[in-house]
Design a protein around this motif. Structure first.
Motif, mmCIF file in Angstrom:
data_model
loop_
_atom_site.group_PDB
_atom_site.id
_atom_site.type_symbol
_atom_site.label_atom_id
_atom_site.label_comp_id
_atom_site.label_asym_id
_atom_site.label_seq_id
_atom_site.Cartn_x
_atom_site.Cartn_y
_atom_site.Cartn_z
ATOM 1 N N LEU A 73 40.579 -7.741 -66.013
ATOM 2 C CA LEU A 73 41.518 -8.189 -67.037
ATOM 3 C C LEU A 73 42.681 -7.212 -67.162
ATOM 4 C CD1 LEU A 73 40.198 -7.336 -70.617
ATOM 5 C CD2 LEU A 73 39.271 -6.316 -68.550
ATOM 6 N N ASN A 74 43.737 -7.689 -67.765
ATOM 7 C CA ASN A 74 44.782 -6.786 -68.236
ATOM 8 C C ASN A 74 44.750 -6.948 -69.750
ATOM 9 O OD1 ASN A 74 47.438 -5.871 -69.199
ATOM 10 N ND2 ASN A 74 47.786 -5.471 -67.029
ATOM 11 N N ILE A 75 44.394 -5.884 -70.446
ATOM 12 C CA ILE A 75 44.131 -5.977 -71.895
ATOM 13 C C ILE A 75 45.355 -6.514 -72.651
ATOM 14 C CG2 ILE A 75 44.786 -3.584 -72.474
ATOM 15 C CD1 ILE A 75 42.310 -3.525 -74.351
ATOM 16 N N THR A 76 46.550 -6.253 -72.128
ATOM 17 C CA THR A 76 47.746 -6.684 -72.858
ATOM 18 C C THR A 76 47.934 -8.201 -72.787
ATOM 19 O OG1 THR A 76 49.323 -6.409 -71.026
ATOM 20 C CG2 THR A 76 48.863 -4.468 -72.376
ATOM 21 N N GLU A 77 47.300 -8.856 -71.838
ATOM 22 C CA GLU A 77 47.400 -10.325 -71.806
ATOM 23 C C GLU A 77 46.707 -10.951 -73.015
ATOM 24 O OE1 GLU A 77 48.092 -12.255 -67.643
ATOM 25 O OE2 GLU A 77 46.208 -11.133 -67.574
ATOM 26 N N SER A 78 45.569 -10.358 -73.420
ATOM 27 C CA SER A 78 44.894 -10.867 -74.618
ATOM 28 C C SER A 78 45.705 -10.576 -75.875
ATOM 29 C CB SER A 78 43.513 -10.219 -74.765
ATOM 30 O OG SER A 78 42.633 -10.723 -73.802
ATOM 31 N N CYS A 79 46.397 -9.430 -75.873
ATOM 32 C CA CYS A 79 47.121 -9.002 -77.074
ATOM 33 C C CYS A 79 48.524 -9.610 -77.153
ATOM 34 C CB CYS A 79 47.235 -7.484 -77.106
ATOM 35 S SG CYS A 79 45.643 -6.660 -77.191
ATOM 36 N N LEU A 80 49.109 -9.945 -76.006
ATOM 37 C CA LEU A 80 50.517 -10.358 -76.011
ATOM 38 C C LEU A 80 50.778 -11.667 -75.269
ATOM 39 C CD1 LEU A 80 51.989 -6.843 -75.222
ATOM 40 C CD2 LEU A 80 51.980 -7.960 -77.452
ATOM 41 N N ASP A 81 50.556 -11.667 -73.961
ATOM 42 C CA ASP A 81 50.999 -12.815 -73.151
ATOM 43 C C ASP A 81 50.489 -14.145 -73.684
ATOM 44 O OD1 ASP A 81 51.744 -11.459 -70.033
ATOM 45 O OD2 ASP A 81 50.807 -10.295 -71.630
ATOM 46 N N ARG A 82 49.198 -14.178 -74.035
ATOM 47 C CA ARG A 82 48.658 -15.486 -74.423
ATOM 48 C C ARG A 82 49.251 -15.990 -75.734
ATOM 49 N NH1 ARG A 82 42.505 -15.042 -76.553
ATOM 50 N NH2 ARG A 82 42.665 -13.125 -77.759
ATOM 51 N N HIS A 83 49.706 -15.075 -76.598
ATOM 52 C CA HIS A 83 50.383 -15.515 -77.826
ATOM 53 C C HIS A 83 51.834 -15.870 -77.510
ATOM 54 C CE1 HIS A 83 46.836 -13.839 -79.527
ATOM 55 N NE2 HIS A 83 47.218 -12.582 -79.411
ATOM 56 N N ALA A 84 52.468 -14.991 -76.727
ATOM 57 C CA ALA A 84 53.903 -15.142 -76.457
ATOM 58 C C ALA A 84 54.220 -16.383 -75.632
ATOM 59 C CB ALA A 84 54.424 -13.896 -75.751
ATOM 60 N N THR A 85 53.256 -16.827 -74.861
ATOM 61 C CA THR A 85 53.507 -18.023 -74.059
ATOM 62 C C THR A 85 52.874 -19.259 -74.698
ATOM 63 O OG1 THR A 85 51.559 -17.525 -72.749
ATOM 64 C CG2 THR A 85 53.668 -16.748 -71.873
ATOM 65 N N GLY A 86 52.299 -19.075 -75.876
ATOM 66 C CA GLY A 86 51.634 -20.200 -76.538
ATOM 67 C C GLY A 86 52.230 -20.467 -77.908
ATOM 68 N N ASP A 87 51.378 -20.938 -78.813
ATOM 69 C CA ASP A 87 51.831 -21.356 -80.143
ATOM 70 C C ASP A 87 52.370 -20.221 -81.013
ATOM 71 O OD1 ASP A 87 50.983 -23.794 -79.434
ATOM 72 O OD2 ASP A 87 49.149 -23.792 -80.668
ATOM 73 N N ARG A 88 52.043 -18.998 -80.670
ATOM 74 C CA ARG A 88 52.440 -17.889 -81.550
ATOM 75 C C ARG A 88 53.726 -17.206 -81.091
ATOM 76 N NH1 ARG A 88 46.548 -16.525 -81.288
ATOM 77 N NH2 ARG A 88 45.610 -17.503 -83.111
ATOM 78 N N LYS A 89 54.406 -17.828 -80.164
ATOM 79 C CA LYS A 89 55.634 -17.279 -79.577
ATOM 80 C C LYS A 89 56.585 -16.692 -80.630
ATOM 81 C CE LYS A 89 58.989 -18.940 -76.204
ATOM 82 N NZ LYS A 89 60.341 -18.988 -76.609
ATOM 83 N N ASN A 90 56.896 -17.502 -81.641
ATOM 84 C CA ASN A 90 57.870 -17.058 -82.644
ATOM 85 C C ASN A 90 57.228 -16.563 -83.932
ATOM 86 O OD1 ASN A 90 60.113 -17.566 -81.003
ATOM 87 N ND2 ASN A 90 59.909 -19.752 -81.440
ATOM 88 N N LYS A 91 55.937 -16.316 -83.853
ATOM 89 C CA LYS A 91 55.234 -15.778 -85.010
ATOM 90 C C LYS A 91 55.477 -14.265 -85.076
ATOM 91 C CE LYS A 91 50.619 -15.127 -86.836
ATOM 92 N NZ LYS A 91 49.219 -15.515 -86.857
ATOM 93 N N ALA A 92 55.617 -13.733 -86.291
ATOM 94 C CA ALA A 92 55.789 -12.283 -86.425
ATOM 95 C C ALA A 92 54.503 -11.581 -86.006
ATOM 96 C CB ALA A 92 56.131 -11.930 -87.864
ATOM 97 N N ALA A 93 54.636 -10.653 -85.093
ATOM 98 C CA ALA A 93 53.499 -9.801 -84.742
ATOM 99 C C ALA A 93 53.507 -8.594 -85.670
ATOM 100 C CB ALA A 93 53.598 -9.353 -83.290
ATOM 101 N N ILE A 94 54.700 -8.021 -85.835
ATOM 102 C CA ILE A 94 54.835 -6.803 -86.641
ATOM 103 C C ILE A 94 55.962 -6.954 -87.657
ATOM 104 C CG2 ILE A 94 55.446 -4.341 -86.574
ATOM 105 C CD1 ILE A 94 54.215 -4.244 -83.744
#
Ligand code: WT7
Length: 643
Positions: A73-94
């Motif tokens: 795995l690449n741990i950042t895919e769970s933390c970032l890519d899957r949100h950024a390319t999915g429904d959470r794209k424009n959701k505030a992370a921080i």
């Protein structure tokens, strides 16, 4: 919430909406999860992003654990890519708030881009898989970006808390073998600039191994930039692409080293690996904080501690939640800052430390009373036992009597929360972390390895491996085995004493080793002692803890002087400052007593137990037969009575 005989239960409304809604559900799931831990953890791990599935969940050869063997795995895919390319794209992370009041919101898509871009920067600087990178940053989003960019490349980050000194940085650089550093010019703390880059310069003065120092511009004060070695973050990033392909790493690939105090002078580099650590932090965020898509979560820790790693960076981002990050002090400009931020940002889940709660109690109820805290639905506590008075205040004044409190017991070594209430299920008496999390087989044992009877004190152990457990002490496997795995065959000893009540709740009492818990931070007495004896005036030093209303424990030092040095207030101050300079402000002794001699055994060992008793109760009792010279204690007793 309802309450009977000082046991608090979640409201029906909270329970119904929670993932775990009742004690019977918890008990059934816990039983199954400890009978078949691999099944429980595999189901959690399946919710994360793997590039290649594992072949075997666990390979256990105590104390060596391999979780999700063969998985990549690449741990950042769970933390970032899957949100950024999915429904959470424009959701505030921080949602970031700087101490001076500046604010920024960073979406998952933006955070993803920034991490990719900075990964490209690091890569161009020559950072490769398994290289160690030291991070020394203020609490700004870029601290998380730096960590995640390292992880994206398979490089091992080692974050050093911004309150630590140049000498502490130098020790950690040497031990970890890091050649790259990421820092900032400074950070804001109580209206002043913490000179981070200056501290780095001092730490690496004589270190020829350092290849690059990347400096984020935060405060804007002038800093020295050495040509060819020091680079501005924004200048490097300007030329870097925001696209970066996430390479897959082995589940057991090293993720980070985080130093923590032990019972010797040398801090231990706790190593965590990738797949198991992510699974542990993710699952605990899901069940213990019951994080939901509409939550605004805020953990007030610093990324320099494990709480920041697990419950600011990896766990919450893997959950795709929105979180608040705050740079500065809780009392800047006054003790209302946190409550104002909860109101302004609509925080729903709030995670802080008992020491902060006690400081707020002292500051006065009028601070929280000025603010609307009705957005809160769940509160958390971590770092030390929370005293029942502080628990009740937190529950009433901050939680409005409505929010469950999760008192979470865990350690740098455990990676994720081990013992905690589940907010929708667990009846909670104030002061106990209650019951073990799923898959965690915790027990309290006596010296012979038998479980103690209810209400009896013993040693806290974990009997089965769990995914986020530390794999080793960096570069010191022998110390790893000796520290955690030598008390009982095949069992992990936490170093804490504890007891269980009749309901099975775990009450954590405190450390069994020479480690203090000062404001929720671990501090080895030996570390402070070696800092003191490094001063030219000091012959010998002994450091013990005494109970303190605010900090939990205060640091008390006894010092004998070398010939030619005289006791004075000036020297007292100089020695306290010296410890602050060698280790960091948190280690500064609260009290420093000069002593003509220290209590010793006939074989010359300092008896710290007596000093501890002396500073706690004002006198000593019990067995004094080992003491070589009783007058030493009498003398100290008289001195303390006068001071
Ligand atoms: C030690 C670990 C885990 C993140 C913060 C500290 C004490 C921690 C609790 C709690 C009672 C607690 C223990 C433990 N501790 N949480 N909820 N109740 N004690 O991490 O620096 O690794 O320290 O902190 O003594 O062993 P750490």
């Amino acid at each position: 919430m309802s309450k009977s005989s000082d046991v608090y239960k979640p409201s029906n409304e909270f329970s119904k909406a929670a993932r775990i809604s009742s004690m019977s559900q918890y008990k059934r799931m816990w039983q199954e999860s400890v009978e078949q831990p691999e099944k429980f953890w595999a189901a959690e791990a399946k919710e994360l992003a793997w590039q290649q599935p594992w072949k075997k969940v666990l390979e256990w050869n105590a104390p060596d654990a391999k979780w999700f063997v063969g998985g990549k795995l690449n741990i950042t895919e769970s933390c970032l890519d899957r949100h950024a390319t999915g429904d959470r794209k424009n959701k505030a992370a921080i949602i970031f708030e700087g101490e001076p009041g500046d604010r920024r919101t960073i979406t998952y898509a933006q955070l993803h881009k920034e991490v990719c871009q900075f990964a490209n920067v690091l890569s161009k600087q020559g950072v490769k898989s398994k290289d160690r990178v030291l991070i020394y940053m203020p609490m700004i989003p870029e601290a998380a970006v730096a960590m995640l960019a390292c992880a994206r490349l398979g490089a091992v980050h080692s974050v050093v808390f911004g309150g630590f000194s140049a000498e502490s940085i130098a020790d950690r650089l040497e031990d970890s073998g890091a050649k790259h550093i990421i820092t900032a010019d400074g950070g804001w703390r109580r209206g002043k600039v913490v000179p981070l880059k200056d501290n780095i310069d001092e730490a690496i003065q004589r270190n020829k191994a350092i290849e690059s120092v990347i400096v984020y511009q935060r405060t804007g004060q002038k800093v020295a930039m050495k040509k060819g070695r020091d680079f501005w973050w924004h200048e490097l990033a300007a030329d870097a692409s925001t696209k970066h392909e996430a390479k897959a790493f082995d589940s057991e690939h090293p993720l980070f080293i985080l130093y923590t105090s032990g019972s010797t002078g040398k801090p231990k580099g706790i190593l965590h690996t990738t797949g198991g650590y992510l699974t542990g932090t993710y699952a605990t965020c899901k069940y213990i904080f019951d994080m939901r898509d509409d939550d605004i979560y805020w953990c007030t820790a610093d990324v320099g501690w494990i709480t920041g790693h697990s419950y600011i960076v990896y766990g919450p981002l893997a959950m795709g939640v929105t979180q608040v990050i705050y740079e500065g002090a809780p009392n800047f400009p006054d003790f209302g800052r946190f409550w104002k931020m909860i109101e302004d940002h609509g925080v729903t889940i709030f995670y802080t430390a008992p020491t902060a709660i006690r400081a707020f109690i002292k500051a006065g109820d009028h601070f929280p009373e000025k603010h609307d805290l009705s957005s809160l639905r769940l509160l958390g506590s971590v770092g030390e036992p929370i005293n029942p008075e502080a628990w009740r205040w937190y529950h009433e004044k901050i939680g409005g009597g409505r929010c469950p409190i999760v008192d979470t017991w865990w350690q740098t070594e455990t990676g994720a929360i081990m013992i905690s209430p589940l907010p929708g299920a667990t009846p909670t008496p104030p002061g106990t972390a209650t019951l073990p999390f799923f898959g965690i087989d915790a027990a309290v044992l006596d010296d012979s390895g038998k479980e103690v009877k209810p209400d009896e004190q013993g040693r806290l152990v974990i009997r089965k491996p769990w995914p986020s457990m530390t794999r080793t002490i960096w570069g010191d496997k022998a110390r790893f085995k000796k520290t955690y795995w030598s008390d009982y065959d095949g069992l992990y000893t936490a170093g804490d004493s504890a007891r269980r009540d009749k309901a099975g709740n775990f009450w954590i009492i405190g450390r069994l080793d020479d480690v203090l818990n000062v404001s929720g931070h671990r501090l080895g007495t030996a570390e402070v002692e070696s800092a003191l004896v490094a001063h030219k005036a000091v012959a010998e030093a002994a450091v013990v803890g005494r109970p303190d209303d605010l900090k939990g424990q205060a640091v008390v030092a006894f010092v004998t002087l070398k010939a030619g040095f005289d006791e004075s207030e000036k020297l007292q101050k100089e020695l306290r400052d010296h410890v602050g300079k060698v280790i960091g402000a948190i280690a500064k002794p609260d009290d420093l007593h000069f002593a003509p001699a220290l209590p010793k055994t006939r074989s010359g060992k300092i008896i710290r137990r007596l000093l501890k008793e002396l500073v706690t109760t004002g006198s000593v009792s019990g067995n004094l037969t080992t003491l070589e010279d009783f007058s030493v204690i009498e003398n100290l007793q008289q001195r303390l009575a006068k001071s």
